[in-house]
Design a protein around this motif. Structure first.
Motif, PDB file in Angstrom:
ATOM      1  N   GLU A 118      54.907 -20.896  80.707  1.00 22.72           N
ATOM      2  CA  GLU A 118      54.751 -21.299  79.314  1.00 22.72           C
ATOM      3  C   GLU A 118      54.855 -20.101  78.384  1.00 22.72           C
ATOM      4  O   GLU A 118      54.389 -19.003  78.712  1.00 22.72           O
ATOM      5  CB  GLU A 118      53.351 -21.913  79.189  1.00 22.72           C
ATOM      6  N   GLU A 119      55.431 -20.359  77.231  1.00 22.19           N
ATOM      7  CA  GLU A 119      55.475 -19.376  76.142  1.00 22.19           C
ATOM      8  C   GLU A 119      54.037 -19.009  75.763  1.00 22.19           C
ATOM      9  O   GLU A 119      53.184 -19.889  75.679  1.00 22.19           O
ATOM     10  CB  GLU A 119      56.166 -20.098  74.979  1.00 22.19           C
ATOM     11  N   LEU A 148      51.262 -18.258  73.268  1.00 18.36           N
ATOM     12  CA  LEU A 148      51.009 -18.506  71.845  1.00 18.36           C
ATOM     13  C   LEU A 148      49.902 -17.586  71.357  1.00 18.36           C
ATOM     14  O   LEU A 148      49.048 -17.167  72.139  1.00 18.36           O
ATOM     15  CB  LEU A 148      50.567 -19.958  71.642  1.00 18.36           C
ATOM     16  N   GLU A 192      41.779 -20.289  68.568  1.00 19.14           N
ATOM     17  CA  GLU A 192      41.673 -21.494  69.391  1.00 19.14           C
ATOM     18  C   GLU A 192      40.610 -22.427  68.831  1.00 19.14           C
ATOM     19  O   GLU A 192      39.565 -21.972  68.379  1.00 19.14           O
ATOM     20  CB  GLU A 192      41.316 -21.125  70.827  1.00 19.14           C
ATOM     21  N   GLU A 229      46.125 -27.372  76.056  1.00 22.07           N
ATOM     22  CA  GLU A 229      45.778 -28.189  77.220  1.00 22.07           C
ATOM     23  C   GLU A 229      45.009 -29.407  76.751  1.00 22.07           C
ATOM     24  O   GLU A 229      44.425 -29.418  75.665  1.00 22.07           O
ATOM     25  CB  GLU A 229      44.886 -27.407  78.182  1.00 22.07           C
TER      26      GLU A 229
HETATM   27  P1  AMP Z   1      43.704 -23.931  79.697  1.00 18.36           P
HETATM   28  O1  AMP Z   1      42.920 -24.066  80.998  1.00 18.36           O
HETATM   29  O2  AMP Z   1      45.095 -24.473  79.734  1.00 18.36           O
HETATM   30  O3  AMP Z   1      42.890 -24.268  78.488  1.00 18.36           O
HETATM   31  O4  AMP Z   1      43.850 -22.380  79.469  1.00 18.36           O
HETATM   32  C1  AMP Z   1      42.733 -21.533  79.431  1.00 18.36           C
HETATM   33  C2  AMP Z   1      42.928 -20.544  78.337  1.00 18.36           C
HETATM   34  O5  AMP Z   1      44.140 -19.833  78.542  1.00 18.36           O
HETATM   35  C3  AMP Z   1      43.080 -21.156  76.939  1.00 18.36           C
HETATM   36  O6  AMP Z   1      41.863 -21.437  76.358  1.00 18.36           O
HETATM   37  C4  AMP Z   1      43.822 -20.054  76.237  1.00 18.36           C
HETATM   38  O7  AMP Z   1      42.926 -19.028  75.864  1.00 18.36           O
HETATM   39  C5  AMP Z   1      44.729 -19.520  77.310  1.00 18.36           C
HETATM   40  N1  AMP Z   1      46.079 -20.139  77.215  1.00 18.36           N
HETATM   41  C6  AMP Z   1      46.504 -21.265  77.829  1.00 18.36           C
HETATM   42  N2  AMP Z   1      47.784 -21.532  77.495  1.00 18.36           N
HETATM   43  C7  AMP Z   1      48.173 -20.549  76.661  1.00 18.36           C
HETATM   44  C8  AMP Z   1      49.391 -20.253  75.958  1.00 18.36           C
HETATM   45  N3  AMP Z   1      50.483 -21.011  76.073  1.00 18.36           N
HETATM   46  N4  AMP Z   1      49.391 -19.163  75.167  1.00 18.36           N
HETATM   47  C9  AMP Z   1      48.316 -18.361  75.046  1.00 18.36           C
HETATM   48  N5  AMP Z   1      47.154 -18.579  75.674  1.00 18.36           N
HETATM   49  C10 AMP Z   1      47.073 -19.663  76.474  1.00 18.36           C
END
Ligand code: AMP
Length: 423
Positions: A185-186, A188, A192, A283
């Motif tokens: 994934e790109e 970002l 948050e 997510e």
């Molecule tokens: P998730 O379990 O998908 O919420 O990911 C955990 C944490 O990873 C998120 O709260 C973000 O801090 C970071 N994260 C997930 N996806 C990205 C993304 N595409 N770009 C930057 N940070 C991300």
């Protein structure tokens, strides 16, 4: 009314605490619960990882309504089974929970329904992933497809780190079991925001937005955790932005999943990044967040059971959730070593002295043995306070935290720091 809550953490303590306050709820049972939850609910032994065991509890307790806390029972089809039996349950079916249980499904779903999210590639082999990696700038995000308790997301600064992450996920070295798919994934950037809402399958009722602190260390450093603290204020998202998120993210998600024959009943958690191009979904979680729930529910003025029942009965549009103005803060006390290995069984002192006005000490991982609370998890307590301002909520939470002690206790002292600095 008798309500059964499934789960054993701070989130379930907050849910049980909020249900207990309702004049309509006569009996709160929690399976399996923990030492602290036992002060607001009758705890019964159960394994949330074992579908048959959970069904046994439902048979024995015969609740009027079951509320599912964690994601694992959802992925096992617990809700589907209760619905098949004609029982009232708050939580999504296995098909609707795929928004959380498969990141590949969630990304493709968002693309199908034009819901803003980072550019991505889903890869099912290591060589395919290494090929696709060339399409992305660094840093790049590599994600395990399946549930990984917050450990499945790797932000890679170099190509080497990304190669290693891909190899580690496919081989099983990183998470203990081999992934069959990986999402690239790109990366970002932005603030948050945790945007949670209830849904009855058609309508949405947003909860107040929250801001989480996932990293272990102060200044947002160190490894990712389940969450070390969270806060809510009325200014995290202004009214216009909340409406935008409802109209472009929340409602299209609920409409999209319904159109795919998996209507979503329960709590949808949209993890958002407020990018320069607007909010994007990082997510989905398909249940209450932990510790967001603790900070959110201490500000709920209306009755939680009314909103949950309205969701289950498909009449959420007739219900209004009311919130106390002001702010809340939740600071997590963890065991030394968490999120790695840690020891348990240490006595916790000062819980009585921490009972300050506006403060609730939710238990994330404790047991009660011979009248003494003992540590029983990585995250042990979620000290939560509501007040008229974020500064006051943080002061109360930290004042209470200062009165609590257990061996190896660790907590971040900078929860809410960015919001305070912006004032
Ligand atoms: P998730 O379990 O998908 O919420 O990911 C955990 C944490 O990873 C998120 O709260 C973000 O801090 C970071 N994260 C997930 N996806 C990205 C993304 N595409 N770009 C930057 N940070 C991300």
């Amino acid at each position: 009314m008798k309500v059964l809550v499934i789960g054993a953490g701070g989130r379930e303590h907050a849910i049980a605490w909020a249900l207990r306050k309702s004049s309509r709820v006569t009996d709160v049972v929690c399976a399996p619960g923990n030492g602290g939850i036992a002060s607001v609910a009758r705890c019964v032994p159960a394994s949330p990882k074992d579908l048959n065991d959970l069904l046994r509890v439902v048979n024995e307790e015969a609740p009027d309504l079951t509320v599912v806390g964690p994601e694992l029972p959802l992925s096992l089809g617990f809700v589907d089974e209760l619905k098949r039996r004609g029982l009232a349950v708050f939580g999504p079916t296995r098909a609707a929970a795929m928004l959380e249980t498969s990141k590949a499904f969630a990304k493709r779903f968002m693309q199908r329904h034009q819901i803003p999210t980072a550019n991505y590639a889903v890869c099912t082999t290591r060589s395919e992933a290494l090929e696709s990696l060339h399409l992305f700038h660094l840093p790049v995000v590599i994600k395990a497809d399946g549930l990984a308790s917050g450990k499945g997301v790797l932000i890679c600064q170099t190509k080497r780190e990304a190669d290693d992450a891909i190899a580690g996920l496919f081989s099983g070295k990183l998470l203990g079991c081999a992934e069959t798919a990986v999402v690239i994934e790109e990366c970002l950037s932005g603030e948050e925001v945790s945007f949670l809402l209830l849904s009855d399958g058609k309508h949405v009722a947003p909860l107040i937005p929250a801001q989480d602190h996932k990293r272990l260390g102060e200044g947002d450093t160190g490894p990712n955790t389940g969450g070390m603290g969270v806060y809510t204020t009325d200014s995290i998202l202004d009214q216009k932005m909340r409406e935008w998120v409802v109209n472009h993210i929340a409602q299209p998600t609920i409409d999209g999943i319904a159109a795919e024959d998996a209507p979503f009943v329960g709590v949808l958690y949209c993890g958002l990044m407020m990018t320069a191009k607007g909010p994007m979904v990082l997510e989905y979680n398909t249940r209450f967040g932990d510790p967001e729930t603790q900070a959110i529910l201490v500000r709920l003025e209306s009755d939680l059971i009314d909103a949950i029942e309205a969701s289950v009965e498909g009449r959420l549009s007739e219900t209004e959730m009311r919130w106390n103005a002001g702010a809340s803060a939740c600071v997590v006390a963890a065991s030394s070593g968490y999120p790695g290995s840690y020891t348990t069984g240490h006595p916790i002192s000062g819980l009585e002295a921490a009972r300050l006005p506006g403060v609730e000490v939710f238990h994330a991982g404790t047991s009660l043995v011979d009248g003494v609370y003992l540590t029983g998890g990585g995250r042990v307590l979620a000290v939560t306070a509501a007040a008229e301002s974020l500064r006051a909520a943080l002061d109360s939470a930290y004042e209470a935290m200062g009165r609590i002690h257990f061996e190896g206790m660790y907590f971040r002292r900078d929860i809410g720091h960015r919001a305070l600095a912006m004032r």
